[in-house]
Design an enzyme around this catalytic site. Structure first.
Site, PDB file in Angstrom:
ATOM      1  N   HIS A 158      45.608  30.537  44.068  1.00 35.55           N
ATOM      2  CA  HIS A 158      44.588  31.488  43.651  1.00 35.55           C
ATOM      3  C   HIS A 158      43.517  30.706  42.911  1.00 35.55           C
ATOM      4  O   HIS A 158      43.821  29.756  42.196  1.00 35.55           O
ATOM      5  CB  HIS A 158      45.221  32.531  42.711  1.00 35.55           C
TER       6      HIS A 158
ATOM      7  N   ASP B 207      46.127  47.980  40.068  1.00 30.16           N
ATOM      8  CA  ASP B 207      45.058  47.046  39.732  1.00 30.16           C
ATOM      9  C   ASP B 207      43.705  47.586  40.179  1.00 30.16           C
ATOM     10  O   ASP B 207      42.703  47.456  39.475  1.00 30.16           O
ATOM     11  CB  ASP B 207      45.309  45.673  40.360  1.00 30.16           C
TER      12      ASP B 207
ATOM     13  N   ARG C 114      38.003  49.291  34.101  1.00 33.62           N
ATOM     14  CA  ARG C 114      37.625  48.189  33.194  1.00 33.62           C
ATOM     15  C   ARG C 114      36.161  47.814  33.388  1.00 33.62           C
ATOM     16  O   ARG C 114      35.439  47.542  32.430  1.00 33.62           O
ATOM     17  CB  ARG C 114      38.518  46.964  33.456  1.00 33.62           C
TER      18      ARG C 114
ATOM     19  N   SER D 274      46.154  41.460  36.002  1.00 31.62           N
ATOM     20  CA  SER D 274      45.451  41.797  37.239  1.00 31.62           C
ATOM     21  C   SER D 274      45.681  40.708  38.303  1.00 31.62           C
ATOM     22  O   SER D 274      46.037  40.990  39.453  1.00 31.62           O
ATOM     23  CB  SER D 274      43.953  41.944  36.919  1.00 31.62           C
TER      24      SER D 274
ATOM     25  N   LYS E 251      48.987  40.748  41.615  1.00 32.84           N
ATOM     26  CA  LYS E 251      48.697  40.599  43.054  1.00 32.84           C
ATOM     27  C   LYS E 251      49.467  39.414  43.642  1.00 32.84           C
ATOM     28  O   LYS E 251      49.939  39.462  44.774  1.00 32.84           O
ATOM     29  CB  LYS E 251      47.184  40.443  43.257  1.00 32.84           C
TER      30      LYS E 251
HETATM   31  N1  URA Z   1      40.157  38.450  38.940  1.00 32.59           N
HETATM   32  C1  URA Z   1      41.054  39.454  39.072  1.00 32.59           C
HETATM   33  O1  URA Z   1      41.703  39.595  40.112  1.00 32.59           O
HETATM   34  N2  URA Z   1      41.189  40.309  38.039  1.00 32.59           N
HETATM   35  C2  URA Z   1      40.521  40.202  36.868  1.00 32.59           C
HETATM   36  O2  URA Z   1      40.732  40.990  35.960  1.00 32.59           O
HETATM   37  C3  URA Z   1      39.591  39.144  36.754  1.00 32.59           C
HETATM   38  C4  URA Z   1      39.430  38.268  37.806  1.00 32.59           C
END
Ligand code: URA
Length: 449
Positions: free
Chosen positions: A90, A169, A176, A191, A195
């Site tokens: 990621h 999320d 948010r 978050s 994932k």
């Molecule tokens: N990337 C994400 O997937 N979530 C966040 O809160 C910030 C960056």
């Protein structure tokens, strides 16, 4: 996710507890998340709790629990679904960051399985899904059975996040975004990691960017984020490493979707820019070592370098394109990718050495040309972007080309050119400027350090 039946719990009590600095229990977090996903808890109460969390923070255990509960809020992939051990990477997002396009086939060529779920461009940073979709025919909206079949049979698939994975999320992120609670470390970590956990990989490497083009530009913030991501992934049983890498200038020499695919293909041929190839080998090395395919990082990085040189990684990329409906001829002839109508050069007004090349300004310029989006619904232009001729440390003659802007709609061209020009700071004193170190720091999970 089943709505948690909890007659004794009340969301107002949970909000009050966090507002007053308390620590939420697993049951309270489950109650909040299941009520959020089912709609039983209205947005205004979810938002109030988000603000309490933003102001009061979460301890490591709470953040790990939130991550775990969010990961389980929708459908997930298990190692069995994926046909065994898989790895994942990621990036926290950057300008010209096409590492996934190179790294994923590279890992598959090294014998690892990768089922990657990626996002689209938002803000000044690019998104892997948009980049791949610039290949004619390439589709990323794979149904779950097809995605799993590809990972199992070919070791490689790349898809858009599906609506039924980590729905918590999606809902929390939207709230948010409009309640000034995005930049909370535990909420960002939960978050991202929810994932990754839902994606089913056992070993995960995170490329945490630092510098002007990064989501968190200051090194101390990038470091705190990297440490928190690694701690929480490790607490949830994953092998974790984070590499903090430079994003003060764009990665590689292109910014823009089709331009970046072209550069990724060059890199897969062993002819890409050194920084991109080096970063891919560094990130991949962590996963090769975790997976027992290499003794140490140095030998792993060298083995990955060979797979770029000998065409094995390119062959995997070709397979990926073919299996996901893309025009494979692009791999041999990148001129078949979308091309902009015009190229406009940005030239140096004086001679000197490049002291600074601001990634954020280049990312914003590419966005202005149409390479990115400011709202989720915006359409992007795959052909446009910025090609970088000079990077930090390079010597420049007067009137030499610094960058080339690829443009279709010229409405914002003047502003984009101004931004690219202002991204450069040329030092004419004769002093030399070294490029910033690409790998700034490395953070491993406690059991891997
Ligand atoms: N990337 C994400 O997937 N979530 C966040 O809160 C910030 C960056």
């Amino acid at each position: 996710m089943a709505v948690l039946e909890c007659e004794t719990m009340n969301i107002v009590d949970v909000i009050r507890k966090k507002r007053d600095g308390g620590t939420l229990t697993r049951e309270e977090i489950q109650y909040w998340i299941s009520g959020t996903v089912s709609g039983a808890i209205p947005d205004y109460q979810v938002s109030a709790l988000l603000m309490a969390l933003f102001l009061r923070g979460m301890n490591d255990e709470e953040a790990a629990t939130l991550t775990d509960v969010m990961a389980h809020s929708g459908s997930m992939f298990t190692p069995d679904d994926l046909g065994g051990y898989t790895v994942d990477k990621h990036s926290t997002g950057g300008v010209g960051d096409k590492t996934t396009l190179v790294l994923i086939p590279l890992l598959a060529a090294a014998g690892l399985k990768v089922g990657k779920l990626s996002g689209r461009a938002l803000g000044h940073t690019g998104g892997t899904i948009d980049k791949l979709e610039s290949i004619p025919g390439f589709h990323t909206n794979l149904e779950r059975p097809r995605f799993l079949e590809l990972v199992r049979k070919t070791g490689l698939a790349l898809a858009d996040h599906t609506a039924d994975m980590v729905p918590a999320d999606r809902i929390l992120y939207e709230l948010r975004d409009v309640t000034a609670t995005v930049d909370s470390l535990p909420l960002i970590v939960a978050s991202i990691m929810s994932k990754k956990i839902a994606g089913g990989a056992q070993a995960i490497v995170i490329d945490v960017k630092t510098g002007s083009g990064a989501f968190l530009p200051r090194l101390e913030d990038s470091r705190r984020l990297a440490q928190a991501l690694v701690a929480i992934g490790s607490a949830l049983g994953r092998k974790m490493a984070a590499v903090i890498s430079d994003m003060s200038q764009p990665l590689g020499r292109t910014v823009g979707n089709a331009l970046e695919v072209r550069e990724a293909i060059d890199t897969l041929r062993g002819r890409g820019p050194d920084d991109l190839a080096a970063l891919c080998c560094e990130l991949g090395a962590e996963l090769l070592v975790f997976s027992g395919k290499a003794e140490d990082r140095a030998s792993a990085a060298a083995a990955l370098g060979k797979l770029l040189e000998n065409g094995a990684a390119l062959a995997k990329f070709r397979e990926l394109v073919a299996h996901q409906g893309g025009d494979v001829r692009v791999v041999d002839d990148p001129r078949l990718l979308p091309q902009a109508a015009r190229r406009v050069e940005v030239r140096a007004r004086s001679a000197g050495a490049v002291r600074r090349l601001d990634a954020l300004s280049v990312g914003r310029a590419a966005n202005l040309l149409g390479a990115g989006r400011t709202k989720k619904e915006d359409a992007i232009d795959p052909a446009v972007g910025v090609e970088i001729a000079k990077k930090i440390g390079d010597a420049v003659e007067k009137a030499e080309t610094l960058a080339i802007v690829h443009v279709n709609d010229e409405a914002n061209l003047a502003e984009a050119l101004r931004m690219v020009e202002s991204a450069y700071d040329l030092d004419s004193s004769g002093a030399r400027h070294a490029p910033p170190p690409l790998i700034v720091e490395r953070i491993l999970g406690a059991s891997q350090a």
